[in-house]
Each structure stands twice: as structure tokens, then as C-alpha cells.
Design a protein around this motif. Structure first.
Motif, PDB file in Angstrom:
ATOM      1  N   MET A 161       0.842  -1.188   0.000  1.00 38.44           N
ATOM      2  CA  MET A 161       0.000   0.000   0.000  1.00 38.44           C
ATOM      3  C   MET A 161       0.884   1.248   0.000  1.00 38.44           C
ATOM      4  O   MET A 161       1.912   1.303   0.675  1.00 38.44           O
ATOM      5  CB  MET A 161      -0.914  -0.002   1.228  1.00 38.44           C
ATOM      6  N   LYS A 162       0.484   2.243  -0.758  1.00 36.30           N
ATOM      7  CA  LYS A 162       1.257   3.464  -0.888  1.00 36.30           C
ATOM      8  C   LYS A 162       1.306   4.226   0.434  1.00 36.30           C
ATOM      9  O   LYS A 162       0.323   4.317   1.156  1.00 36.30           O
ATOM     10  CB  LYS A 162       0.630   4.342  -1.973  1.00 36.30           C
ATOM     11  N   ASN A 163       2.477   4.777   0.739  1.00 32.89           N
ATOM     12  CA  ASN A 163       2.624   5.587   1.946  1.00 32.89           C
ATOM     13  C   ASN A 163       1.760   6.842   1.871  1.00 32.89           C
ATOM     14  O   ASN A 163       1.581   7.411   0.787  1.00 32.89           O
ATOM     15  CB  ASN A 163       4.075   6.014   2.141  1.00 32.89           C
ATOM     16  N   ILE A 164       1.233   7.276   3.005  1.00 34.60           N
ATOM     17  CA  ILE A 164       0.555   8.563   3.036  1.00 34.60           C
ATOM     18  C   ILE A 164       1.622   9.656   3.053  1.00 34.60           C
ATOM     19  O   ILE A 164       2.726   9.477   3.550  1.00 34.60           O
ATOM     20  CB  ILE A 164      -0.392   8.702   4.239  1.00 34.60           C
ATOM     21  N   GLN A 165       1.265  10.816   2.484  1.00 31.24           N
ATOM     22  CA  GLN A 165       2.202  11.933   2.400  1.00 31.24           C
ATOM     23  C   GLN A 165       1.871  12.971   3.471  1.00 31.24           C
ATOM     24  O   GLN A 165       0.742  13.447   3.554  1.00 31.24           O
ATOM     25  CB  GLN A 165       2.136  12.601   1.031  1.00 31.24           C
ATOM     26  N   ILE A 166       2.870  13.286   4.269  1.00 33.62           N
ATOM     27  CA  ILE A 166       2.705  14.324   5.283  1.00 33.62           C
ATOM     28  C   ILE A 166       3.664  15.460   4.958  1.00 33.62           C
ATOM     29  O   ILE A 166       4.887  15.296   5.023  1.00 33.62           O
ATOM     30  CB  ILE A 166       2.955  13.770   6.698  1.00 33.62           C
ATOM     31  N   GLN A 167       3.095  16.575   4.572  1.00 28.49           N
ATOM     32  CA  GLN A 167       3.907  17.728   4.220  1.00 28.49           C
ATOM     33  C   GLN A 167       4.283  18.509   5.480  1.00 28.49           C
ATOM     34  O   GLN A 167       3.446  18.755   6.342  1.00 28.49           O
ATOM     35  CB  GLN A 167       3.157  18.631   3.247  1.00 28.49           C
ATOM     36  N   VAL A 168       5.549  18.878   5.577  1.00 25.39           N
ATOM     37  CA  VAL A 168       6.026  19.760   6.644  1.00 25.39           C
ATOM     38  C   VAL A 168       6.378  21.079   5.959  1.00 25.39           C
ATOM     39  O   VAL A 168       7.414  21.194   5.306  1.00 25.39           O
ATOM     40  CB  VAL A 168       7.247  19.161   7.370  1.00 25.39           C
ATOM     41  N   VAL A 169       5.490  22.034   6.090  1.00 24.88           N
ATOM     42  CA  VAL A 169       5.575  23.297   5.349  1.00 24.88           C
ATOM     43  C   VAL A 169       5.998  24.392   6.322  1.00 24.88           C
ATOM     44  O   VAL A 169       5.276  24.690   7.280  1.00 24.88           O
ATOM     45  CB  VAL A 169       4.225  23.642   4.701  1.00 24.88           C
ATOM     46  N   PHE A 170       7.143  25.007   6.085  1.00 26.77           N
ATOM     47  CA  PHE A 170       7.689  25.929   7.078  1.00 26.77           C
ATOM     48  C   PHE A 170       8.258  27.195   6.459  1.00 26.77           C
ATOM     49  O   PHE A 170       8.544  27.257   5.261  1.00 26.77           O
ATOM     50  CB  PHE A 170       8.789  25.228   7.885  1.00 26.77           C
ATOM     51  N   TYR A 171       8.419  28.195   7.315  1.00 29.71           N
ATOM     52  CA  TYR A 171       9.239  29.361   6.989  1.00 29.71           C
ATOM     53  C   TYR A 171      10.271  29.488   8.092  1.00 29.71           C
ATOM     54  O   TYR A 171       9.938  29.399   9.280  1.00 29.71           O
ATOM     55  CB  TYR A 171       8.434  30.655   6.906  1.00 29.71           C
ATOM     56  N   SER A 172      11.510  29.682   7.706  1.00 32.62           N
ATOM     57  CA  SER A 172      12.586  29.855   8.681  1.00 32.62           C
ATOM     58  C   SER A 172      13.485  30.981   8.207  1.00 32.62           C
ATOM     59  O   SER A 172      13.817  31.064   7.023  1.00 32.62           O
ATOM     60  CB  SER A 172      13.383  28.565   8.838  1.00 32.62           C
ATOM     61  N   MET A 173      13.851  31.846   9.131  1.00 32.59           N
ATOM     62  CA  MET A 173      14.728  32.969   8.782  1.00 32.59           C
ATOM     63  C   MET A 173      16.162  32.706   9.226  1.00 32.59           C
ATOM     64  O   MET A 173      17.101  32.939   8.478  1.00 32.59           O
ATOM     65  CB  MET A 173      14.209  34.252   9.414  1.00 32.59           C
ATOM     66  N   TYR A 174      16.309  32.185  10.449  1.00 29.02           N
ATOM     67  CA  TYR A 174      17.641  31.951  10.999  1.00 29.02           C
ATOM     68  C   TYR A 174      17.953  30.470  11.202  1.00 29.02           C
ATOM     69  O   TYR A 174      18.969  30.126  11.776  1.00 29.02           O
ATOM     70  CB  TYR A 174      17.793  32.693  12.323  1.00 29.02           C
ATOM     71  N   GLY A 175      17.041  29.584  10.780  1.00 28.23           N
ATOM     72  CA  GLY A 175      17.310  28.160  10.822  1.00 28.23           C
ATOM     73  C   GLY A 175      16.697  27.398  11.977  1.00 28.23           C
ATOM     74  O   GLY A 175      16.701  26.172  11.979  1.00 28.23           O
ATOM     75  N   HIS A 176      16.143  28.085  12.971  1.00 29.30           N
ATOM     76  CA  HIS A 176      15.565  27.387  14.121  1.00 29.30           C
ATOM     77  C   HIS A 176      14.330  26.577  13.729  1.00 29.30           C
ATOM     78  O   HIS A 176      14.193  25.412  14.102  1.00 29.30           O
ATOM     79  CB  HIS A 176      15.213  28.395  15.217  1.00 29.30           C
ATOM     80  N   VAL A 177      13.429  27.178  12.973  1.00 27.97           N
ATOM     81  CA  VAL A 177      12.226  26.464  12.544  1.00 27.97           C
ATOM     82  C   VAL A 177      12.601  25.335  11.592  1.00 27.97           C
ATOM     83  O   VAL A 177      11.995  24.258  11.620  1.00 27.97           O
ATOM     84  CB  VAL A 177      11.211  27.431  11.898  1.00 27.97           C
ATOM     85  N   TYR A 178      13.620  25.547  10.782  1.00 28.01           N
ATOM     86  CA  TYR A 178      14.078  24.474   9.890  1.00 28.01           C
ATOM     87  C   TYR A 178      14.571  23.271  10.688  1.00 28.01           C
ATOM     88  O   TYR A 178      14.248  22.118  10.365  1.00 28.01           O
ATOM     89  CB  TYR A 178      15.185  24.981   8.969  1.00 28.01           C
ATOM     90  N   GLN A 179      15.345  23.506  11.735  1.00 24.18           N
ATOM     91  CA  GLN A 179      15.826  22.395  12.558  1.00 24.18           C
ATOM     92  C   GLN A 179      14.654  21.632  13.188  1.00 24.18           C
ATOM     93  O   GLN A 179      14.669  20.400  13.264  1.00 24.18           O
ATOM     94  CB  GLN A 179      16.750  22.915  13.654  1.00 24.18           C
ATOM     95  N   MET A 180      13.654  22.377  13.636  1.00 27.04           N
ATOM     96  CA  MET A 180      12.463  21.737  14.194  1.00 27.04           C
ATOM     97  C   MET A 180      11.720  20.960  13.106  1.00 27.04           C
ATOM     98  O   MET A 180      11.201  19.862  13.343  1.00 27.04           O
ATOM     99  CB  MET A 180      11.552  22.786  14.823  1.00 27.04           C
ATOM    100  N   ALA A 181      11.661  21.514  11.901  1.00 22.46           N
ATOM    101  CA  ALA A 181      10.989  20.839  10.783  1.00 22.46           C
ATOM    102  C   ALA A 181      11.672  19.520  10.454  1.00 22.46           C
ATOM    103  O   ALA A 181      11.018  18.509  10.172  1.00 22.46           O
ATOM    104  CB  ALA A 181      10.968  21.751   9.554  1.00 22.46           C
ATOM    105  N   GLU A 182      13.008  19.513  10.497  1.00 18.31           N
ATOM    106  CA  GLU A 182      13.754  18.284  10.241  1.00 18.31           C
ATOM    107  C   GLU A 182      13.429  17.231  11.299  1.00 18.31           C
ATOM    108  O   GLU A 182      13.270  16.041  10.984  1.00 18.31           O
ATOM    109  CB  GLU A 182      15.259  18.582  10.247  1.00 18.31           C
ATOM    110  N   ALA A 183      13.327  17.653  12.561  1.00 19.08           N
ATOM    111  CA  ALA A 183      12.997  16.712  13.635  1.00 19.08           C
ATOM    112  C   ALA A 183      11.583  16.173  13.467  1.00 19.08           C
ATOM    113  O   ALA A 183      11.330  14.977  13.673  1.00 19.08           O
ATOM    114  CB  ALA A 183      13.153  17.399  14.997  1.00 19.08           C
ATOM    115  N   ILE A 184      10.657  17.038  13.099  1.00 15.12           N
ATOM    116  CA  ILE A 184       9.276  16.606  12.879  1.00 15.12           C
ATOM    117  C   ILE A 184       9.213  15.607  11.727  1.00 15.12           C
ATOM    118  O   ILE A 184       8.548  14.571  11.811  1.00 15.12           O
ATOM    119  CB  ILE A 184       8.367  17.822  12.623  1.00 15.12           C
ATOM    120  N   ALA A 185       9.919  15.905  10.642  1.00 18.06           N
ATOM    121  CA  ALA A 185       9.951  14.984   9.506  1.00 18.06           C
ATOM    122  C   ALA A 185      10.545  13.637   9.913  1.00 18.06           C
ATOM    123  O   ALA A 185      10.070  12.581   9.478  1.00 18.06           O
ATOM    124  CB  ALA A 185      10.753  15.593   8.359  1.00 18.06           C
ATOM    125  N   ALA A 186      11.568  13.657  10.758  1.00 17.36           N
ATOM    126  CA  ALA A 186      12.163  12.407  11.245  1.00 17.36           C
ATOM    127  C   ALA A 186      11.142  11.597  12.033  1.00 17.36           C
ATOM    128  O   ALA A 186      11.066  10.376  11.908  1.00 17.36           O
ATOM    129  CB  ALA A 186      13.385  12.705  12.108  1.00 17.36           C
TER     130      ALA A 186
END
Length: 206
Positions: free
Chosen positions: A1-26
Motif C-alpha cells: 500500500m502506498k505511503n501517506i504523504q505528510i507535508q512539513v511546510v515551514f518558513y525559517s529565517m535563521y534556521g531554528h524552525v528548519y531544525q524543528m521541521a527536520e525533527a518533525i519529519a524524522a
């Protein structure tokens, strides 16, 4: 069965939200049957303004992440949004992105999908909770099913260190000059949010 797709859609200016987005994706990818897709919303500031704000170097870390198109949200089974706080609300870049989802709203394309939010603030009382809960208003207008982080996650109960983390969604503290990076507790809560969204989305989809 095909995997469901979960989009992690973010805006990051200094990289903090990006680091959190990477953890959420993990966290999402830990759940069998779910797959995370990282996307960033378009930048509205000029390169000159970003350079003046000292954000140019930090943004190189996530320059490889594709830029999202609002209509792309319809392809997801769940969407986890990440935004820094701007005076207790989402940032302008995220607001502009969401303001382009009117066609999706008219067609009901996001109804029944799981929606979740995480954030970053400069200070402990800089609007983490108001940013997330005010963001929920937009998700409710789209008919999304909101998911947060339950208190079964012990990291929400930590009192021996300064830490972000709310039942409404994961969060981190960046300090006024952006010098503080996400802590292990904050990243652990972010991974937990990704897992929880994936688990609930799987139940709804199957």
C-alpha cells in the motif's frame, strides 16, 4: 500500500524552525506507512533586507528545500506547518502563503486532513501559544483536524531547564539574537509531534 504523504511546510529565517521541521519529519518517517515531504514557503524579503538582518548565511542550510505551491497542499494527507513568531502571530511569509489557498477552501480540498503547527520565539513569553492557536483558526476554516502534543510526552513537564514545548505544538526558543539553538528536549517533542500526526493521519486514511 502506498505511503501517506505528510507535508512539513515551514518558513525559517535563521534556521531554528528548519531544525524543528527536520525533527518533525524524522518523527513522521519513524511511522510505517507515512512519509514526510519538507517544503518551505516563498520568501518575501529582498536579499538586501535578509543580509541586513544577518539571515543570509543561516538560510543556506535549507536552500535545497523545495519551495511550496499553495495548491500542492491538496496532495497531502496531513500538513504540519512551522512558523516563527512575529509579535504573537505567524510570520508574514506564512500568512501570505495561506492567503493564496482560497481556491482550496472553495473546493474543500483540505477538509478532513490532519493539520498541526509548530513555532519558534525569541523569548520564553514571546507568543508561542498565541502563534499556534491563532494559526489553528485558518486550519479550522479549511475543515482540518487539528493535532497537538499530548501531556503523555514527558518533555512538556520539564521544570529543570528553560525549554519550549506546548500541548498545542512543538516550539523552540531562539534568544533575541538567534544564538540559542533548539534543545534536545525541544527536538524530542518535535519528533513526537511528527509521529503523532502520522499515526492519526494513518487512522483517518485507512
Amino acid at each position: 500500500m502506498k505511503n501517506i504523504q505528510i507535508q512539513v511546510v515551514f518558513y525559517s529565517m535563521y534556521g531554528h524552525v528548519y531544525q524543528m521541521a527536520e525533527a518533525i519529519a524524522a518523527g513522521v518517517n519513524e511511522i510505517e506507512g507515512a512519509e514526510a515531504l519538507l517544503l518551505q514557503v516563498p520568501e518575501l524579503m529582498s536579499e538586501e533586507a535578509l543580509k541586513a538582518a544577518g539571515a543570509t548565511k543561516a538560510r543556506q542550510a535549507f536552500a535545497h528545500i523545495p519551495v511550496a505551491n499553495p495548491q500542492q497542499l491538496a496532495e497531502a494527507d496531513a500538513i504540519i506547518f512551522g512558523t516563527p513568531t512575529r509579535f504573537g502571530n505567524m510570520c508574514g511569509q506564512m500568512r501570505n502563503f495561506l492567503d493564496q489557498t482560497g481556491k482550496l477552501w472553495l473546493e474543500g480540498k483540505l477538509i478532513g486532513k490532519v493539520g498541526s503547527v509548530f513555532t519558534s520565539t525569541a523569548t520564553q513569553h514571546g507568543g508561542q501559544e498565541t502563534t499556534i492557536t491563532s494559526f489553528h483558526t485558518t486550519l479550522l476554516h479549511h475543515g482540518m483536524v487539528i493535532v497537538g502534543v499530548p501531556y503523555s510526552e514527558q518533555g512538556l513537564l520539564k521544570m529543570d531547564e528553560v525549554t519550549g514545548g506546548t500541548p498545542y505544538g512543538a516550539s523552540t526558543l531562539a534568544a533575541g539574537d538567534g544564538s540559542r539553538q533548539p534543545s534536545e528536549n525541544e527536538l524530542t517533542l518535535a519528533r513526537a509531534q511528527g509521529r503523532r500526526v502520522a499515526e492519526i493521519a494513518l487512522k483517518l486514511c485507512r
